[in-house]
Design a protein around this motif. Structure first.
Motif, PDB file in Angstrom:
ATOM      1  N   GLY A   1      37.522  43.489 -40.508  1.00 63.38           N
ATOM      2  CA  GLY A   1      38.266  42.719 -39.509  1.00 63.38           C
ATOM      3  C   GLY A   1      38.467  43.536 -38.250  1.00 63.38           C
ATOM      4  N   PRO A   2      38.883  42.886 -37.174  1.00 64.10           N
ATOM      5  CA  PRO A   2      39.075  43.594 -35.916  1.00 64.10           C
ATOM      6  C   PRO A   2      40.285  44.533 -35.978  1.00 64.10           C
ATOM      7  N   SER A   3      40.404  45.394 -35.001  1.00 59.76           N
ATOM      8  CA  SER A   3      41.486  46.365 -34.950  1.00 59.76           C
ATOM      9  C   SER A   3      42.853  45.680 -34.977  1.00 59.76           C
ATOM     10  N   GLY A   4      43.748  46.230 -35.809  1.00 61.26           N
ATOM     11  CA  GLY A   4      45.110  45.716 -35.847  1.00 61.26           C
ATOM     12  C   GLY A   4      45.312  44.502 -36.730  1.00 61.26           C
ATOM     13  N   CYS A   5      44.308  44.133 -37.530  1.00 61.11           N
ATOM     14  CA  CYS A   5      44.444  42.911 -38.329  1.00 61.11           C
ATOM     15  C   CYS A   5      45.151  43.171 -39.655  1.00 61.11           C
ATOM     16  N   GLY A   6      45.440  44.436 -39.980  1.00 62.75           N
ATOM     17  CA  GLY A   6      46.198  44.726 -41.194  1.00 62.75           C
ATOM     18  C   GLY A   6      45.395  45.327 -42.330  1.00 62.75           C
ATOM     19  N   LYS A   7      44.185  45.809 -42.039  1.00 56.05           N
ATOM     20  CA  LYS A   7      43.338  46.389 -43.085  1.00 56.05           C
ATOM     21  C   LYS A   7      43.961  47.660 -43.658  1.00 56.05           C
ATOM     22  N   SER A   8      44.320  48.584 -42.763  1.00 59.69           N
ATOM     23  CA  SER A   8      44.887  49.856 -43.229  1.00 59.69           C
ATOM     24  C   SER A   8      46.184  49.622 -43.986  1.00 59.69           C
ATOM     25  N   THR A   9      47.001  48.708 -43.496  1.00 65.64           N
ATOM     26  CA  THR A   9      48.273  48.424 -44.161  1.00 65.64           C
ATOM     27  C   THR A   9      48.021  47.934 -45.586  1.00 65.64           C
ATOM     28  N   THR A  10      47.036  47.059 -45.760  1.00 64.40           N
ATOM     29  CA  THR A  10      46.686  46.579 -47.093  1.00 64.40           C
ATOM     30  C   THR A  10      46.287  47.744 -47.998  1.00 64.40           C
TER      31      THR A  10
ATOM     32  N   THR B   1      55.916  43.443 -43.279  1.00 65.60           N
ATOM     33  CA  THR B   1      56.271  43.393 -41.857  1.00 65.60           C
ATOM     34  C   THR B   1      56.820  44.741 -41.425  1.00 65.60           C
ATOM     35  N   PHE B   2      56.556  45.102 -40.187  1.00 68.91           N
ATOM     36  CA  PHE B   2      57.175  46.276 -39.564  1.00 68.91           C
ATOM     37  C   PHE B   2      58.067  45.739 -38.447  1.00 68.91           C
ATOM     38  N   GLY B   3      59.362  45.800 -38.655  1.00 70.26           N
ATOM     39  CA  GLY B   3      60.263  45.194 -37.674  1.00 70.26           C
ATOM     40  C   GLY B   3      59.977  43.702 -37.613  1.00 70.26           C
ATOM     41  N   ASP B   4      59.638  43.190 -36.433  1.00 70.90           N
ATOM     42  CA  ASP B   4      59.296  41.763 -36.379  1.00 70.90           C
ATOM     43  C   ASP B   4      57.785  41.549 -36.291  1.00 70.90           C
ATOM     44  N   GLN B   5      57.040  42.625 -36.521  1.00 67.32           N
ATOM     45  CA  GLN B   5      55.581  42.540 -36.491  1.00 67.32           C
ATOM     46  C   GLN B   5      55.060  42.288 -37.904  1.00 67.32           C
ATOM     47  N   VAL B   6      54.407  41.142 -38.119  1.00 64.90           N
ATOM     48  CA  VAL B   6      53.834  40.860 -39.432  1.00 64.90           C
ATOM     49  C   VAL B   6      52.476  41.549 -39.513  1.00 64.90           C
ATOM     50  N   ALA B   7      52.374  42.576 -40.349  1.00 64.08           N
ATOM     51  CA  ALA B   7      51.123  43.326 -40.444  1.00 64.08           C
ATOM     52  C   ALA B   7      50.182  42.689 -41.457  1.00 64.08           C
ATOM     53  N   VAL B   8      50.760  42.183 -42.552  1.00 64.51           N
ATOM     54  CA  VAL B   8      49.968  41.519 -43.588  1.00 64.51           C
ATOM     55  C   VAL B   8      50.734  40.272 -43.996  1.00 64.51           C
TER      56      VAL B   8
ATOM     57  N   ASP C   1      39.376  54.456 -45.954  1.00 65.42           N
ATOM     58  CA  ASP C   1      39.836  53.869 -44.691  1.00 65.42           C
ATOM     59  C   ASP C   1      38.930  54.332 -43.550  1.00 65.42           C
ATOM     60  N   GLU C   2      37.986  53.525 -43.184  1.00 65.10           N
ATOM     61  CA  GLU C   2      37.010  53.829 -42.137  1.00 65.10           C
ATOM     62  C   GLU C   2      36.545  55.282 -42.191  1.00 65.10           C
ATOM     63  N   PRO C   3      36.017  55.722 -43.338  1.00 63.22           N
ATOM     64  CA  PRO C   3      35.695  57.138 -43.490  1.00 63.22           C
ATOM     65  C   PRO C   3      34.530  57.579 -42.605  1.00 63.22           C
TER      66      PRO C   3
HETATM   67  N1  LIG Z   1      54.177  52.252 -39.469  1.00 68.50           N
HETATM   68  C1  LIG Z   1      54.085  51.171 -38.670  1.00 68.50           C
HETATM   69  N2  LIG Z   1      55.128  50.812 -37.887  1.00 68.50           N
HETATM   70  C2  LIG Z   1      55.053  49.718 -37.097  1.00 68.50           C
HETATM   71  N3  LIG Z   1      53.979  48.920 -36.998  1.00 68.50           N
HETATM   72  C3  LIG Z   1      52.902  49.218 -37.745  1.00 68.50           C
HETATM   73  C4  LIG Z   1      52.895  50.359 -38.614  1.00 68.50           C
HETATM   74  N4  LIG Z   1      51.692  50.404 -39.226  1.00 68.50           N
HETATM   75  C5  LIG Z   1      50.982  49.352 -38.757  1.00 68.50           C
HETATM   76  N5  LIG Z   1      51.705  48.638 -37.874  1.00 68.50           N
HETATM   77  C6  LIG Z   1      51.266  47.414 -37.183  1.00 68.50           C
HETATM   78  O1  LIG Z   1      50.742  46.529 -38.131  1.00 68.50           O
HETATM   79  C7  LIG Z   1      49.543  45.925 -37.661  1.00 68.50           C
HETATM   80  C8  LIG Z   1      48.397  46.181 -38.619  1.00 68.50           C
HETATM   81  O2  LIG Z   1      48.101  47.554 -38.597  1.00 68.50           O
HETATM   82  P1  LIG Z   1      46.938  48.203 -39.436  1.00 68.50           P
HETATM   83  O3  LIG Z   1      47.013  49.670 -39.240  1.00 68.50           O
HETATM   84  O4  LIG Z   1      46.986  47.702 -40.828  1.00 68.50           O
HETATM   85  O5  LIG Z   1      45.658  47.633 -38.694  1.00 68.50           O
HETATM   86  P2  LIG Z   1      44.132  47.935 -38.976  1.00 68.50           P
HETATM   87  O6  LIG Z   1      43.524  46.638 -39.361  1.00 68.50           O
HETATM   88  O7  LIG Z   1      43.972  49.059 -39.915  1.00 68.50           O
HETATM   89  O8  LIG Z   1      43.612  48.320 -37.530  1.00 68.50           O
HETATM   90  P3  LIG Z   1      42.584  49.466 -37.108  1.00 68.50           P
HETATM   91  O9  LIG Z   1      41.218  48.911 -37.343  1.00 68.50           O
HETATM   92  O10 LIG Z   1      42.873  49.624 -35.660  1.00 68.50           O
HETATM   93  O11 LIG Z   1      42.893  50.680 -37.901  1.00 68.50           O
HETATM   94  C9  LIG Z   1      49.285  46.475 -36.277  1.00 68.50           C
HETATM   95  O12 LIG Z   1      49.703  45.516 -35.341  1.00 68.50           O
HETATM   96  C10 LIG Z   1      50.158  47.699 -36.203  1.00 68.50           C
HETATM   97  O13 LIG Z   1      50.661  47.860 -34.904  1.00 68.50           O
END
Ligand SMILES: Nc1ncnc2c1ncn2[C@@H]1O[C@H](COP(=O)(O)OP(=O)(O)OP(=O)(O)O)[C@@H](O)[C@H]1O
Ligand SMILES: [Mg+2]
Lengths: 358, 297
Positions: free
Chosen positions: A37-46, A13-20, A159-161
């Motif tokens: 997955g669509p934008s913002g679904c947590g792929k990059s975070t994983t 989680t980032f703050g109260d945002q659950v990323a994964v 990551d989306e190279p």
């Molecule tokens: N460093 C961070 N601080 C706060 N929130 C973050 C941070 N990194 C990611 N998030 C949030 O976590 C969620 C998942 O982000 P992530 O980058 O994993 O998405 P993604 O699937 O890679 O999207 P995209 O396809 O747009 O790159 C998003 O809602 C994003 O706003």
């Protein structure tokens, strides 16, 4: 089977945002695994948790069987290809590619030889002395790949190279990436929001939505047997139609779509009452005469959209509230239908997937 | 034959668009140009004229002589003054970079916005107070009975008070403090423009903190470092207030020589001193610009 990467109930989680949100998957050694997955679904975070740039809040992450919770990024057997490649602008192609071996104190002679091999692998030997600013996007992408692969990582993270490349170069690089992956035999984890890209290259795909994994499977699994309404909708193009399930048994589900009633094979957790059915655009058949299919209905052609390789018809069926789209391959010999024309449409029961409503 | 070529050329010649001069930029520059002409070029010309005059027995003679130039080139007194000026500017620059770079780095790496704001304000604060006040402040701080000596004595680092003021040391300390904002912010701005994924890439490729800094962060922030050096060096060359207050009459850098000469109405020495200063600043700017081009990728 051996697994190079294993995630168990990983949450971030980032703050109260659950990323994964408590995701688990295992990547077999030497396979090409995509996170789609669509934008913002947590792929990059994983991916960033796998490389060590982010720490999971909970869960276990293992690479080649070893727990990674206390291993910093620079000691993990992974390498990353960044979205904008992140080449060092003050270094030549050679210096960029040699960066990894030099931090690991590889002797100069061996370093040179390995850089040569890596550049050969990506077909860039002629560019050793150029700076990144003197390269095209596709060439920079290859340098980034060589810079990562030269370290012989157990797992390569991408990551989306291809995100910044034009369409043509993209599809060319997709094949190239797949070739390189086969050649070096390294496990690839590939992040993309482009389903076509994931389909083309992957052995396995994990479809993510809203911080969770919806389905893991081979490309054909995911295309033919979507586990959820989201997956059916996200992969390919499909008609999602609200239906009433009037009868449930172990062999058949009775379905009513407007005035049309038909039976489909049982699927998942559908119960009697409201549900959603999915039938892919290309599974909807269209003809002037009556069709011999499991479900047929008369319809009026609303629009005909030419997409090059196919023609897409938007149809208004009789006695059904929703529009239905049919896609017919365009080869120049099929009958054409024009807007306003009265036609017959239909599909087979096997082409229909049912999902619980909601 | 001639005919054919002629017709050919008329056909091939591209149609010229009517030439329209754009006077707008020139017009906008006019106030600046006038001001520069009146406050910079005209005095410079007067300076040049005065530099050839002769000063004898407290009186100015309107002559044409290279006497003063000769004195600057041969008199060890002026040599010492030039050397002092350069030495002071160089030490101030060195010290500014040594303190400014880590400060900029800290300011950049702090990820608590509140703390970052306060640190930025502290670094910026010298600009908010007049140079005179700041310089007098430093004379108090650095005095033999001042807090700095008190701490040094108290900690047993020194046995007797150190002379920190009314000499070059005091001037260098004070100037470094005054120039801090001008050194920190150019460096800081190159740091924030750095793509964060470059540092991640270095770490991903096996570089620890130090290697990442040495091979990626430092080379890519070098332009900021050079810009900071250029600013503090040229500012130090022309510094007047601080050396006159904290130097206690012992630090005779060129600007002070010029000032002293003007109060003696020794215009030729003042003029030549000013021109020498201008030359040094000019050379410094050229050298630093070269370095800047070299440090950029
Ligand atoms: N460093 C961070 N601080 C706060 N929130 C973050 C941070 N990194 C990611 N998030 C949030 O976590 C969620 C998942 O982000 P992530 O980058 O994993 O998405 P993604 O699937 O890679 O999207 P995209 O396809 O747009 O790159 C998003 O809602 C994003 O706003
Ligand atoms: Mg992303």
């Amino acid at each position: 089977m051996e697994f190079d990467v294993e995630l168990e109930n990983i949450t971030k989680t980032f703050g109260d945002q659950v990323a994964v949100d408590s995701i688990s998957f295992r990547v077999p050694r030497g396979s090409f695994f995509s996170l789609l997955g669509p934008s913002g679904c947590g792929k990059s975070t994983t991916l960033r948790m796998t490389s060590g740039f982010e720490q999971p809040d909970s869960g276990v992450l293992r690479i080649a069987g070893e727990d990674m919770s206390r291993v910093p990024p620079y000691r993990r057997p992974t390498n990353m290809v960044f979205q904008r490649w992140a080449l060092f602008p003050h270094m030549t192609v050679f210096e960029n590619v040699a960066f990894g071996p030099s931090t690991r104190r590889v002797a100069a002679a061996e370093r040179r030889q390995r850089v040569g091999e890596a550049l050969e692998l990506v077909d860039l030997t002629a560019f050793v002395d150029r700076k990144p600013s003197q390269l095209s996007g596709g060439q920079m992408q290859r340098v980034a790949l060589a810079r990562a692969l030269i370290n012989r990582p157990k797992v390569l993270l991408l990551d989306e190279p291809l995100g910044a490349l034009d369409l043509k170069l993209r599809s060319q690089m997709q094949l190239e990436l797949k070739r390189i992956q086969k050649e070096v035999g390294t496990t690839f984890i590939y992040v993309t929001h482009d389903q076509g890209e994931a389909m083309t290259m992957s052995d396995q795909i994990a479809v993510m939505n809203d911080a969770r994994i919806e389905q893991i499977g081979s490309p054909s699994d995911i295309y033919d047997r979507p586990a959820s309404r989201f997956v059916a909708d996200f992969i390919g193009s499909t008609n999602l139609l609200p239906v009433q399930v009037t009868g449930c048994s172990s062999e058949m589900n009775e379905v009513r779509l407007g005035a049309l009633a038909f039976a489909v094979p049982p699927s998942g957790n559908v119960t009697e009452g409201a549900a959603v059915m999915s039938v892919r655009h290309e599974q909807v058949k269209i003809a002037h005469e009556r069709l011999d299919l499991d479900a047929t209905v008369g319809a009026r052609v609303g629009e005909a959209i030419f997409t090059g390789s196919a023609v897409r018809y938007v149809l208004t069926p009789e006695g059904i509230d929703s529009e239905i789209v049919a896609e017919v391959p365009h080869s120049g010999v099929e009958a054409q239908f024009s807007p306003g024309e009265q036609v017959h449409i239909g599909w087979n029961a096997a082409a229909v997937k049912l999902f619980a409503d909601g | 034959m001639v005919d054919a070529v002629a017709t050919g050329s008329t056909v091939l010649r591209p149609r010229r668009l009517p030439k329209r001069r754009n006077f707008m930029p020139l017009f906008l520059l006019l106030p600046t140009l006038l001001l520069m002409g009146y406050t910079f070029l005209a005095p410079l010309a007067t300076f040049l004229q005065f530099s050839f005059f002769r000063f004898r027995k407290g009186r100015l003679e309107e002559a044409f002589t290279f006497e003063t130039y000769q004195r600057f080139l041969t008199d060890p007194y002026f040599h010492a003054s030039i050397a002092d000026t350069l030495y002071m500017a160089a030490t101030v620059t060195g010290l500014s970079l040594l303190i400014g770079y880590p400060l900029a780095f800290a300011l950049w790496r702090i990820n608590r916005p509140g703390l970052q704001k306060w640190l930025g304000l502290i670094i910026f604060s010298p600009i908010l107070v007049s140079v005179v006040v700041r310089s007098y402040g430093w004379t108090v701080l650095l005095a033999e009975q001042g807090p700095v000596n008190w701490v040094l004595l108290g900690l047993g680092i020194v046995d007797e008070p150190v002379r920190l003021v009314f000499n070059l040391t005091g001037v260098v300390i004070s100037l470094t403090h005054i120039f801090l904002p001008f050194t920190v912010f150019p460096i800081f701005s190159t740091m924030v423009r750095l793509d964060p994924s470059l540092r991640e890439a270095a770490m991903d490729l096996g570089a620890g903190w130090w290697t990442t800094f040495r091979r990626v962060t430092l080379p890519l922030t070098l332009p900021g470092l050079v810009a900071a050096a250029q600013i503090s060096f040229t500012l130090a060359l022309g510094a007047f207030v601080t050396p006159s207050i904290l130097g206690g009459g012992r630090v005779l850098v060129l600007p002070l020589q010029v000032y002293r000469a003007t109060s003696d109405i020794n215009w030729p020495v003042a003029a030549v001193g000013g021109l020498v200063l201008l030359m040094m600043a000019f050379i410094a700017v050229v050298v630093f610009n070269r370095l800047l081009k070299f440090s950029e990728i």
